[in-house]
Scaffold this active site. Structure first.
Site, PDB file in Angstrom:
ATOM      1  N   LYS A 184     -18.432  42.740  19.388  1.00 41.55           N
ATOM      2  CA  LYS A 184     -19.085  42.489  18.100  1.00 41.55           C
ATOM      3  C   LYS A 184     -19.006  41.016  17.690  1.00 41.55           C
ATOM      4  O   LYS A 184     -19.901  40.494  17.033  1.00 41.55           O
ATOM      5  CB  LYS A 184     -18.459  43.356  17.008  1.00 41.55           C
ATOM      6  CG  LYS A 184     -18.623  44.864  17.231  1.00 41.55           C
ATOM      7  CD  LYS A 184     -20.012  45.358  16.913  1.00 41.55           C
ATOM      8  CE  LYS A 184     -20.148  46.867  17.099  1.00 41.55           C
ATOM      9  NZ  LYS A 184     -21.563  47.304  17.030  1.00 41.55           N
ATOM     10  N   GLU A 208     -21.954  46.172   7.294  1.00 39.44           N
ATOM     11  CA  GLU A 208     -21.639  47.595   7.359  1.00 39.44           C
ATOM     12  C   GLU A 208     -20.811  47.798   8.615  1.00 39.44           C
ATOM     13  O   GLU A 208     -20.910  47.022   9.563  1.00 39.44           O
ATOM     14  CB  GLU A 208     -22.918  48.439   7.424  1.00 39.44           C
ATOM     15  CG  GLU A 208     -23.502  48.647   8.829  1.00 39.44           C
ATOM     16  CD  GLU A 208     -23.992  47.368   9.493  1.00 39.44           C
ATOM     17  OE1 GLU A 208     -24.343  46.411   8.794  1.00 39.44           O
ATOM     18  OE2 GLU A 208     -24.018  47.329  10.747  1.00 39.44           O
ATOM     19  N   SER A 244     -16.750  47.577  26.092  1.00 41.81           N
ATOM     20  CA  SER A 244     -17.148  46.871  24.875  1.00 41.81           C
ATOM     21  C   SER A 244     -16.006  46.635  23.885  1.00 41.81           C
ATOM     22  O   SER A 244     -16.107  45.768  23.026  1.00 41.81           O
ATOM     23  CB  SER A 244     -18.277  47.626  24.174  1.00 41.81           C
ATOM     24  OG  SER A 244     -17.871  48.949  23.881  1.00 41.81           O
TER      25      SER A 244
HETATM   26  C1  LIG Z   1     -16.027  48.862  20.915  1.00 42.62           C
HETATM   27  C2  LIG Z   1     -17.376  49.268  20.456  1.00 42.62           C
HETATM   28  N1  LIG Z   1     -18.312  49.545  21.358  1.00 42.62           N
HETATM   29  C3  LIG Z   1     -19.557  49.928  20.992  1.00 42.62           C
HETATM   30  C4  LIG Z   1     -19.904  50.090  19.674  1.00 42.62           C
HETATM   31  C5  LIG Z   1     -21.264  50.571  19.328  1.00 42.62           C
HETATM   32  O1  LIG Z   1     -22.127  49.560  18.897  1.00 42.62           O
HETATM   33  P1  LIG Z   1     -23.264  49.030  19.833  1.00 42.62           P
HETATM   34  O2  LIG Z   1     -23.987  50.229  20.353  1.00 42.62           O
HETATM   35  O3  LIG Z   1     -24.108  48.212  18.931  1.00 42.62           O
HETATM   36  O4  LIG Z   1     -22.681  48.239  20.919  1.00 42.62           O
HETATM   37  C6  LIG Z   1     -18.958  49.798  18.677  1.00 42.62           C
HETATM   38  C7  LIG Z   1     -19.293  49.921  17.256  1.00 42.62           C
HETATM   39  O5  LIG Z   1     -18.503  49.902  16.380  1.00 42.62           O
HETATM   40  C8  LIG Z   1     -17.667  49.385  19.093  1.00 42.62           C
HETATM   41  O6  LIG Z   1     -16.714  49.128  18.185  1.00 42.62           O
END
Ligand SMILES: Cc1ncc(COP(=O)(O)O)c(C=O)c1O
Lengths: 278, 405
Positions: free
Chosen positions: B98, B120, B386
């Site tokens: 993020k 948000e 992620s």
């Molecule tokens: C670690 C992590 N991965 C993925 C996501 C999902 O978001 P996005 O699909 O935009 O990557 C989040 C959202 O809070 C997250 O904290």
């Protein structure tokens, strides 16, 4: 073509007074009571009726109108039933203009072309769709104009002179000036700022300009109506409705009257105002 | 479906923000002037080398980029197929991908002279990243978070508060991410003059899906170069989880025009696709919400339905519009993983690699467990890790000890 909205504003102009526009949510607190309430509005002094199309995610509305939408949805309200509500109203009243107000998704899912045909035949005169700015006119605004419905656009304090022509380009019926930056039911409209804004909009259009958001009392309604061609009241009426419900959120014997009485008081306020000079 | 294949999958959106029929700008008039200003500011920033230089400095020394591309040897051995690489976004400052996007948006907010930032958040990762950069640059920060998520992501709520942000629990609707987004939009409509809305994923009105994608594309660009360095060629497949889809879009976008690369996005199937879930593509259809047209979970009347996922970050009834388009043109395969599959993957990765993933990328790992064994041993598979699991430790701990469901 002339719509009920055009006719009504022309009549009011002749009488030299502004319109009192009411907003309530379709199906709040249940479809049957909602029809009774809507039917009571013209008798209590409403000149134009706005009806909210309930939506789960009303991103520009405050808590009162949000809750009204959820009450209606819980009572089984749908877009189809909203059109039936208008049809029911039209049985006894063929003059009062009806404007549907809401968000685009339910209409998109209903099918734009089918919706426009059904809305027109039910007796709807105009649409206000909060999340369709001029940039998205192809979606609904242009087809609605073709179908003979007014598409009423919101202008706001952030709509400057440079942007106004784009906002007004495909607007018809009237212009709805949102007197505050914010959600419904929040701040109170400031009358000198409103009068300036209305004058500014009138330099760009001959359409009537109605002002809404932040009008709760007969006094404010009179004040705003003296600066504009109409004053719109929503949250205060929705709150009066809500306060008449029982603990489980159901209609009581007081519900229809509670709305009718406040409508009458607000209408007195508006009718006490001289219409803004052209 | 009869959709023409484009010359490039990377050229979108058009100048009105459309990816095919998806995207657009479905917002209240109050916000339109600001959205047009933002688009202009972004176009100018992109063309300004000073903006890029400044950003690269922070990416390197504050965020800690590049993030490693790590060969997961034990996971590879265990699954017995593709060679699995993890793109270690969880090693970024604040613990997830993020921060890449937030850094970009905060630098834009500074260029635009905005001093009040709203955001948000679902899992809290976007909120933590926003609170962090607001602290770094001395900006006021307000984070809207569904009351349910405030409960289940306590560690992140505490972090945001320590960083000086105000966390606003949202009590309306389902009290999760979609309602947090509604509430943030209400705040923005109210405070449009001084406020910058820092959106956490590739959704919302144009230009957000594009600018968030661009800021996140660093993930895929690094992956390309790193894979070239260790294996001398492109990867064969990419896998990432999807809430709104920003970590996935960041990994995928640089590879969209490389036809040899298979791409998989993984949605949250919750209790299963016939029950409560958050898989908008698998279980939804095109509609309009939160400023864009995209796949959404809704009922026959166009009312938005509740999403459910064990992972607060995936618990959203929509998906970014570019993903909807990539699905319809068939470039990306969208799969889904259930809560239980994600929990199993969470434990597997922790035990085999000593890496506790967030519940969100655990959904991606769950599909790797299915896909990798079916691929040959020279197949190169990259999974976007992620975020890290620190925030999920209390919740998963309770589940594993049988204290909650
Ligand atoms: C670690 C992590 N991965 C993925 C996501 C999902 O978001 P996005 O699909 O935009 O990557 C989040 C959202 O809070 C997250 O904290």
């Amino acid at each position: 073509m002339t719509t009920r909205i055009d006719t009504r504003f022309a009549e009011l102009a002749k009488q030299g007074r502004s319109a009192f526009v009411t907003f309530l949510m379709a199906g709040d607190p249940d479809p049957a009571t909602s029809l009774e309430i809507i039917k009571a509005l013209p008798k209590s002094g409403a000149d134009v009726i706005e009806i909210g199309m309930p939506f789960t995610d009303p991103m520009a509305d405050g808590p009162s109108i949000q809750a009204a939408g959820l009450r209606a949805l819980k009572a089984g309200m749908t877009l189809k039933k909203t059109l039936e509500l208008v049809r029911g109203f039209r049985k006894d009243d063929n003059a009062t203009p009806i404007v549907l107000m809401g968000y685009y998704n339910p209409i998109y899912i209903y099918g734009v072309d089918k919706f426009l045909v059904d809305a027109k035949s039910a007796g709807v005169d105009g649409l206000i769709i909060v999340d369709l700015p001029p940039e998205e006119d192809d979606e609904l605004c242009l087809p609605a104009m073709k179908a003979g419905l007014n598409f009423i656009r919101l202008a706001t304090p952030t709509t400057d002179d440079k942007r106004l022509p784009a906002v007004l380009a495909n607007t018809s019926g009237f212009v709805y000036y949102v007197s505050i930056t914010g959600i419904t039911g929040a701040a109170t409209a400031d009358s000198s700022a409103v009068s300036e804004a209305v004058a500014r909009i009138k330099r760009h259009t001959k359409l009537p300009v109605c002002v809404g958001f932040g009008i709760r009392t007969p006094e404010t309604a009179r004040d705003i109506a003296s600066h504009a061609n109409g004053a719109v009241v929503g949250t205060a009426l929705v709150d009066a409705l809500k306060n008449s419900l029982d603990v489980e959120g159901r209609a009581t014997g007081k519900t229809v009257n509670a709305v009718a009485e406040l409508t009458a008081a607000l209408a007195q306020g508006v009718k006490g105002a001289q219409q803004a000079a052209e | 479906m009869n959709i023409a294949k484009p010359n490039s999958y990377r050229s979108g959106p058009d100048d009105r923000g459309h990816f095919g029929i998806f995207g657009g700008r479905f917002v209240a008039e109050t916000l339109m002037p600001l959205i047009l200003d933002l688009e202009k500011a972004y176009t100018e920033a992109k063309a300004d080398p000073a903006f890029q230089t400044e950003m690269n400095g922070y990416l390197k020394n504050y965020v800690g980029r590049p993030s490693p591309l790590y060969f997961a040897e034990r996971l590879t051995e265990h699954l017995g197929g593709a060679r699995i690489y993890l793109k270690r976004e969880e090693l970024n400052h604040t613990g997830s991908h993020k921060v890449n996007n937030v850094l970009g948006q905060i630098m834009l907010a500074r260029r635009m002279g905005k001093k009040r930032i709203i955001a948000e958040t679902g899992a809290g990762q976007h909120g933590v990243a926003t609170a962090t950069l607001c602290a770094r640059f001395g900006l006021e920060c307000i984070v809207y978070m569904g009351a349910v998520d405030v409960e289940r992501q306590q560690p992140n709520v505490i972090r945001m508060e320590m960083l000086g942000a105000t966390v606003m629990p949202v009590q309306s609707g389902t009290r999760t991410l979609k309602d947090a987004m509604n509430e943030a939009l209400r705040d923005w409509v109210t405070n449009v003059h001084n406020t910058f809305y820092c959106i956490g994923t590739v959704a919302g009105p144009h230009p957000y899906p594009t600018l968030v994608r661009d800021f996140q594309s660093i993930i895929g660009n690094e992956t390309k170069a790193q894979m070239q360095e260790v294996e001398g060629r492109l990867p064969d497949s990419l896998v990432a989880c999807i809430g709104g889809g920003s970590n996935a879009m960041g990994l995928f976008h640089p590879f969209l025009d490389d036809p040899s690369v298979e791409i998989f996005g993984v949605e949250a199937a919750g209790h299963g696709l016939t029950q409560l879930h958050a898989a908008s593509i698998a279980g939804g259809r095109p509609g309009v919400l939160h400023g864009n047209r995209t796949y959404l979970l809704m009922d026959a009347d166009g009312q938005i339905q509740d999403a459910h996922s064990i992972s607060a970050g995936l618990d959203y009834p929509g998906i970014g519009p570019e993903h909807s388009w990539l699905h319809e043109v068939g470039r990306v395969n969208y799969l889904s993983a259930t809560d239980d599959e994600a929990l199993a993957a969470f434990q597997l990765l922790s035990k085999l690699e000593g890496i506790i993933p967030a519940l969100e990328p655990a959904h991606a790992i769950a599909k790797v467990m299915e896909l990798a064994p079916k691929r040959p041993r020279d197949h190169l598979m990259v999974v976007n890790l992620s975020g890290r699991g620190d925030k999920d430790v209390p919740q998963v701990g309770d589940i594993l000890r049988g204290k909650s469901k």
